[in-house]
Design an enzyme around this catalytic site. Structure first.
Site, mmCIF file in Angstrom:
data_model
loop_
_atom_site.group_PDB
_atom_site.id
_atom_site.type_symbol
_atom_site.label_atom_id
_atom_site.label_comp_id
_atom_site.label_asym_id
_atom_site.label_seq_id
_atom_site.Cartn_x
_atom_site.Cartn_y
_atom_site.Cartn_z
ATOM 1 N N TYR A 1 -1.960 0.522 11.116
ATOM 2 C CA TYR A 1 -2.182 0.047 9.740
ATOM 3 C C TYR A 1 -0.978 0.397 8.877
ATOM 4 O O TYR A 1 -0.448 -0.458 8.144
ATOM 5 C CB TYR A 1 -3.457 0.636 9.129
ATOM 6 C CG TYR A 1 -3.592 0.267 7.671
ATOM 7 C CD1 TYR A 1 -3.823 -1.060 7.301
ATOM 8 C CD2 TYR A 1 -3.427 1.205 6.653
ATOM 9 C CE1 TYR A 1 -3.904 -1.431 5.969
ATOM 10 C CE2 TYR A 1 -3.508 0.855 5.323
ATOM 11 C CZ TYR A 1 -3.752 -0.466 4.986
ATOM 12 O OH TYR A 1 -3.817 -0.837 3.664
ATOM 13 N N SER B 1 0.858 -1.178 0.000
ATOM 14 C CA SER B 1 0.000 0.000 0.000
ATOM 15 C C SER B 1 0.894 1.227 0.000
ATOM 16 O O SER B 1 2.026 1.182 0.501
ATOM 17 C CB SER B 1 -0.887 0.029 1.250
ATOM 18 O OG SER B 1 -1.550 1.273 1.404
#
Length: 260
Positions: free
Chosen positions: A158, A145
């Site tokens: 995260y 990501s």
């Protein structure tokens, strides 16, 4: 001989889109997810639409024992895995560090880091053994990501989990070089899937606000990028591929005015 792709987190989002993309290009498909009913629906659709063979592996990547038992018990004809799309992962909560729910942190670390490691370890061993026996070149594609490159407010754990994915991917590329296993990270930006709905625990209104004024990436956009990484010549490895929608520069800067 048909090529085989193994996709984790295949019941929705990027994983499901990858299953359809690879099936459309003649791959046999191993699909994994926690929801056995969804796996069955996807398998039925893939078989009907593409006349491809599908093997279902319903397990939770967080469960170390289940991961290794499932992968080690794959029938011999399915162990010749050409591509692993190591996709299973999630975000839970978007809270200030001092206000975060510890159970969210644990779930993200157990899924995005530990589960990611378990699957990669089990499949890379199969690929290494196959390379020794036949010279076949495996390919592991880890779903990263842009949050693994730049931290944003309330992203804390995260982001940390995706930073870990980036570091582990780099380490894998070095350690698996001797087995000629390609290792690629695909790093999407804002993409409209179940991701935000899961992150905000079913709050549809909050989840939709994330994409206000944007034309975000779709799951199919990301699947196209993943598949592309497998199409380059054998001697070429795309180490990392980062993609965002046109209106996103990084994890922080967006132009949220849609152009008609």
């Amino acid at each position: 001989m048909q090529k085989i792709v193994f996709i984790t987190g295949a019941t929705a989002g990027f994983g499901k889109a990858c299953a359809f993309k690879f099936a459309a290009h003649g791959y046999d498909i191993i699909i994994n997810g926690r929801r056995a009913d969804r796996l069955q629906q996807i398998a039925d659709e893939l078989e009907r639409k593409f006349n491809t063979a599908v093997l279902q592996l319903p397990f939770d990547v967080q469960d170390e024992k289940a991961v290794f038992e499932a992968i080690n018990s794959i029938p011999a004809e399915w162990k010749a895995i050409d591509v692993l799309v190591n996709n299973a992962g999630l975000a839970l909560g978007r809270d200030y560090f001092d206000e975060a729910d510890l159970s969210d942190w644990n779930t993200m670390i157990d899924t995005n880091v530990k589960g990611f490691l378990y699957v990669a370890r089990a499949v890379s061993q199969l690929m290494a053994e196959r390379h020794t026996a036949t010279g076949a070149i495996g390919h592991i594609i880890n779903m990263g990501s842009i949050a693994g490159r730049e931290v944003y407010e309330k992203g804390n754990v995260y982001c940390a989990s995706k930073f870990a994915v980036d570091a582990i991917t780099r380490a894998m590329r070095i350690d698996l070089l001797r087995h000629r296993i390609k290792v690629t990270s695909v790093n999407p930006g804002a993409a409209e899937t179940e991701f935000s709905l899961v992150r905000f625990k079913g709050d549809e209104q909050t989840a939709k606000k994330i994409y206000d004024g944007l034309q975000p990436l779709s799951a199919e956009d990301v699947a196209d990028a993943v598949y592309y990484c497998t199409t380059v010549p054998t001697h070429v490895c795309i180490n990392e591929l980062t993609l965002t929608c046109l209106q996103q520069a990084n994890t922080i800067y967006f132009d949220r005015e849609l152009v008609k």
